[in-house]
Design an enzyme around this catalytic site. Structure first.
Site, PDB file in Angstrom:
ATOM      1  N   ASP A 121     -19.077  54.001 -40.701  1.00  0.00           N
ATOM      2  CA  ASP A 121     -19.243  55.149 -41.592  1.00  0.00           C
ATOM      3  C   ASP A 121     -20.576  55.046 -42.326  1.00  0.00           C
ATOM      4  O   ASP A 121     -20.674  54.454 -43.399  1.00  0.00           O
ATOM      5  CB  ASP A 121     -18.082  55.217 -42.586  1.00  0.00           C
ATOM      6  CG  ASP A 121     -18.206  56.429 -43.504  1.00  0.00           C
ATOM      7  OD1 ASP A 121     -19.202  57.178 -43.378  1.00  0.00           O
ATOM      8  OD2 ASP A 121     -17.321  56.625 -44.351  1.00  0.00           O
ATOM      9  N   SER A 175      -3.844  63.667 -45.560  1.00  0.00           N
ATOM     10  CA  SER A 175      -2.483  63.595 -46.099  1.00  0.00           C
ATOM     11  C   SER A 175      -2.103  64.939 -46.693  1.00  0.00           C
ATOM     12  O   SER A 175      -2.962  65.672 -47.200  1.00  0.00           O
ATOM     13  CB  SER A 175      -2.389  62.503 -47.172  1.00  0.00           C
ATOM     14  OG  SER A 175      -2.215  61.241 -46.564  1.00  0.00           O
ATOM     15  N   ILE A 234      -4.020  59.430 -41.962  1.00  0.00           N
ATOM     16  CA  ILE A 234      -3.033  59.579 -43.036  1.00  0.00           C
ATOM     17  C   ILE A 234      -2.827  58.231 -43.731  1.00  0.00           C
ATOM     18  O   ILE A 234      -2.413  57.261 -43.093  1.00  0.00           O
ATOM     19  CB  ILE A 234      -1.698  60.103 -42.451  1.00  0.00           C
ATOM     20  CG1 ILE A 234      -1.908  61.515 -41.884  1.00  0.00           C
ATOM     21  CG2 ILE A 234      -0.597  60.094 -43.513  1.00  0.00           C
ATOM     22  CD1 ILE A 234      -0.762  62.053 -41.068  1.00  0.00           C
ATOM     23  N   ASP A 235      -3.129  58.187 -44.990  1.00  0.00           N
ATOM     24  CA  ASP A 235      -2.900  56.979 -45.780  1.00  0.00           C
ATOM     25  C   ASP A 235      -2.126  57.317 -47.059  1.00  0.00           C
ATOM     26  O   ASP A 235      -1.084  56.739 -47.345  1.00  0.00           O
ATOM     27  CB  ASP A 235      -4.243  56.324 -46.128  1.00  0.00           C
ATOM     28  CG  ASP A 235      -4.049  55.005 -46.853  1.00  0.00           C
ATOM     29  OD1 ASP A 235      -2.912  54.512 -46.924  1.00  0.00           O
ATOM     30  OD2 ASP A 235      -5.041  54.444 -47.369  1.00  0.00           O
ATOM     31  N   GLY A 252      -8.897  62.127 -44.512  1.00  0.00           N
ATOM     32  CA  GLY A 252      -8.386  62.799 -45.713  1.00  0.00           C
ATOM     33  C   GLY A 252      -7.328  63.846 -45.415  1.00  0.00           C
ATOM     34  O   GLY A 252      -7.325  64.921 -46.013  1.00  0.00           O
ATOM     35  N   GLU A 275     -19.310  59.233 -38.274  1.00  0.00           N
ATOM     36  CA  GLU A 275     -19.051  60.369 -39.170  1.00  0.00           C
ATOM     37  C   GLU A 275     -20.339  61.100 -39.523  1.00  0.00           C
ATOM     38  O   GLU A 275     -21.367  60.494 -39.792  1.00  0.00           O
ATOM     39  CB  GLU A 275     -18.361  59.882 -40.453  1.00  0.00           C
ATOM     40  CG  GLU A 275     -18.079  61.016 -41.447  1.00  0.00           C
ATOM     41  CD  GLU A 275     -17.116  60.637 -42.567  1.00  0.00           C
ATOM     42  OE1 GLU A 275     -16.296  59.716 -42.387  1.00  0.00           O
ATOM     43  OE2 GLU A 275     -17.193  61.274 -43.632  1.00  0.00           O
ATOM     44  N   SER A 309      -8.615  49.210 -43.460  1.00  0.00           N
ATOM     45  CA  SER A 309      -9.857  49.452 -44.204  1.00  0.00           C
ATOM     46  C   SER A 309     -10.451  48.113 -44.650  1.00  0.00           C
ATOM     47  O   SER A 309      -9.799  47.066 -44.572  1.00  0.00           O
ATOM     48  CB  SER A 309      -9.558  50.317 -45.436  1.00  0.00           C
ATOM     49  OG  SER A 309      -8.784  49.558 -46.357  1.00  0.00           O
ATOM     50  N   ASP A 318     -11.114  51.187 -40.256  1.00  0.00           N
ATOM     51  CA  ASP A 318     -11.315  52.458 -40.947  1.00  0.00           C
ATOM     52  C   ASP A 318     -12.519  52.328 -41.894  1.00  0.00           C
ATOM     53  O   ASP A 318     -12.604  51.370 -42.677  1.00  0.00           O
ATOM     54  CB  ASP A 318     -10.035  52.752 -41.746  1.00  0.00           C
ATOM     55  CG  ASP A 318     -10.022  54.133 -42.346  1.00  0.00           C
ATOM     56  OD1 ASP A 318     -10.641  55.048 -41.777  1.00  0.00           O
ATOM     57  OD2 ASP A 318      -9.350  54.313 -43.396  1.00  0.00           O
ATOM     58  N   HIS A 319     -13.437  53.268 -41.826  1.00  0.00           N
ATOM     59  CA  HIS A 319     -14.610  53.280 -42.709  1.00  0.00           C
ATOM     60  C   HIS A 319     -15.383  51.953 -42.720  1.00  0.00           C
ATOM     61  O   HIS A 319     -15.662  51.396 -43.797  1.00  0.00           O
ATOM     62  CB  HIS A 319     -14.222  53.647 -44.154  1.00  0.00           C
ATOM     63  CG  HIS A 319     -13.732  55.056 -44.290  1.00  0.00           C
ATOM     64  ND1 HIS A 319     -14.578  56.138 -44.249  1.00  0.00           N
ATOM     65  CD2 HIS A 319     -12.481  55.556 -44.419  1.00  0.00           C
ATOM     66  CE1 HIS A 319     -13.863  57.243 -44.362  1.00  0.00           C
ATOM     67  NE2 HIS A 319     -12.585  56.933 -44.457  1.00  0.00           N
TER      68      HIS A 319
HETATM   69  P1  13P Z   1      -5.708  60.441 -47.082  1.00  0.00           P
HETATM   70  O1  13P Z   1      -6.135  59.895 -48.390  1.00  0.00           O
HETATM   71  O2  13P Z   1      -5.664  61.924 -47.083  1.00  0.00           O
HETATM   72  O3  13P Z   1      -4.429  59.845 -46.604  1.00  0.00           O
HETATM   73  O4  13P Z   1      -6.839  60.045 -45.997  1.00  0.00           O
HETATM   74  C1  13P Z   1      -6.818  58.792 -45.358  1.00  0.00           C
HETATM   75  C2  13P Z   1      -8.062  58.540 -44.588  1.00  0.00           C
HETATM   76  O5  13P Z   1      -8.855  59.391 -44.280  1.00  0.00           O
HETATM   77  C3  13P Z   1      -8.283  57.151 -44.161  1.00  0.00           C
HETATM   78  O6  13P Z   1      -9.527  56.995 -43.549  1.00  0.00           O
HETATM   79  O1  G3H Z   2     -10.087  56.444 -46.631  1.00  0.00           O
HETATM   80  C1  G3H Z   2      -9.665  55.430 -47.128  1.00  0.00           C
HETATM   81  C2  G3H Z   2      -8.301  54.947 -46.861  1.00  0.00           C
HETATM   82  O2  G3H Z   2      -7.344  55.712 -47.541  1.00  0.00           O
HETATM   83  C3  G3H Z   2      -8.202  53.493 -47.177  1.00  0.00           C
HETATM   84  O3  G3H Z   2      -8.060  53.273 -48.518  1.00  0.00           O
HETATM   85  O4  G3H Z   2      -9.873  51.667 -49.065  1.00  0.00           O
HETATM   86  O5  G3H Z   2      -7.887  51.912 -50.560  1.00  0.00           O
HETATM   87  O6  G3H Z   2      -7.657  50.813 -48.308  1.00  0.00           O
HETATM   88  P1  G3H Z   2      -8.401  51.821 -49.159  1.00  0.00           P
HETATM   89 ZN    ZN Z   3     -11.044  58.274 -44.325  1.00  0.00          ZN
END
Ligand code: 13P
Ligand code: G3H
Ligand code: ZN
Length: 322
Positions: A105, A227, A268-269, A225, A135, A50, A83-84
């Site tokens: 994003d 997890s 999954i984060d 999202g 997205e 990210s 990511d994003h």
């Molecule tokens: P979680 O917070 O559900 O793990 O989602 C992670 C995510 O979407 C990262 O882009």
């Molecule tokens: O969707 C976001 C991810 O969980 C990344 O989180 O921005 O705290 O690294 P972060």
């Molecule tokens: Zn995300």
């Protein structure tokens, strides 16, 4: 094997009725835990970074650590994904700097603006063989310090997806069907409680996923999202000085079902954070005399590996597809 983009991974996942796990990485132990699990399961894997991860660990450290994982496990395909991505410049910097896949994003922008920004990223990325995730719709929860309340989140509108994909040329599309970022995906009011008193979230909107899939045949869909917020880790954290009351995630059976449909990438984060934090808290609580980071990061890395392994076999179904 050198790092790969997501094109072939997703084509195989779509045809095979499974999803590839996309796990957020911020340091060496996280990368090691995830890739050890993927290599043992002969699974393709996406390591995603990210904006916050780049700010924390530094772009070059993360690229080199992920490249090291690809050297250690040449037998599995590994994609390095942004990511994003918040804007064109961040995406460009990652494309120029060794990433094989990026997400732009612009989902918070109006439709036409989202199309315009996404297309600009696609045009640039495709020149370098980099795949692009976009997205439509917005998730509730916290991502990169941006907090979206449940009221401000919005499901993806299936009637918009064909035009969006055709106009932008994106390679995969993240949609909003009720998942949410973070360890607090739903308020207690949005959930019911089961017989053990555990919160049960509202079901995902499979009707939207099915309608999107019908309109975009053979096109890879992404779930953010996702997890599950395993209660064993929440308990471990809470029993060792933490305070995460009523943390709740997406039930794994629903993610399994999504993986069998058009969903080819599941993000999954939070589960990584919980798996790591639970074990570190427990270890330090049980061993107040220890202060060597290797001693508590070793079980934390193992905890990540075990969690990822479980996801690969029991949720994503991507084992044996490397
Ligand atoms: P979680 O917070 O559900 O793990 O989602 C992670 C995510 O979407 C990262 O882009
Ligand atoms: O969707 C976001 C991810 O969980 C990344 O989180 O921005 O705290 O690294 P972060
Ligand atoms: Zn995300």
């Amino acid at each position: 094997m050198a790092l790969v983009n997501t094109k072939e991974m997703f084509a195989k996942a779509y045809a095979g009725g499974y999803a590839v796990g996309a796990f957020n990485v911020n340091n060496m132990e996280i990368i090691q835990g995830i890739t050890e699990a993927a290599a043992e399961a002969k699974a393709p894997v996406i390591l995603q970074v990210s904006k916050g991860a780049r700010a924390y660990a530094n772009h070059t450290y993360l690229v080199k650590l992920v490249e090291a994982a690809a050297l250690v496990y040449p037998e599995i395909p590994i994609a390095l994904h942004l990511d994003h991505g918040p804007d064109f410049e961040t995406c460009k910097s990652c494309i120029d700097g060794g990433f094989t896949s990026v997400m732009i994003d612009a989902s918070s922008k109006p439709f036409e603006e989202n199309v315009e920004i996404t297309k600009k990223v696609v045009d640039y990325a495709h020149k370098y063989g980099v795949t692009v995730e976009a997205e439509l719709g917005s998730l509730a929860g916290v991502e990169d310090e941006v907090k979206v309340s449940a009221e401000d989140s919005s499901y993806t509108r299936p009637e918009e997806v064909e035009e969006f994909v055709t106009k932008t040329g994106c390679d995969s599309l993240a949609i909003a069907i009720g998942t949410s970022h973070g360890a607090y995906k739903f308020t207690a009011e949005q959930c019911t409680r089961n017989e053990k008193g555990i919160l049960v979230p509202p079901p995902l909107r499979f009707d939207i996923l099915e309608e999107v899939a019908k309109r975009l045949p053979n096109f890879p869909i992404v779930l953010h999202g996702s997890s599950s917020v395993p209660q064993e880790f929440v308990k471990m954290i809470n029993e060792n000085g933490g305070k995460l009351p009523d943390a709740v995630g997406i039930p794994e059976e629903q993610l399994r079902k999504a993986a069998e449909l058009a969903v080819c990438k599941i993000n999954i984060d939070s589960d990584i954070r919980l798996a790591m934090t639970g074990v570190v808290r427990q270890f330090l609580n049980e061993h107040p005399d220890k202060f060597d980071p290797r001693e508590y990061l070793k079980p934390a890395r193992q905890s990540i590996k075990d969690m990822v392994s479980h996801k690969i076999y029991d949720v994503l179904g991507c084992n044996g597809h490397a």
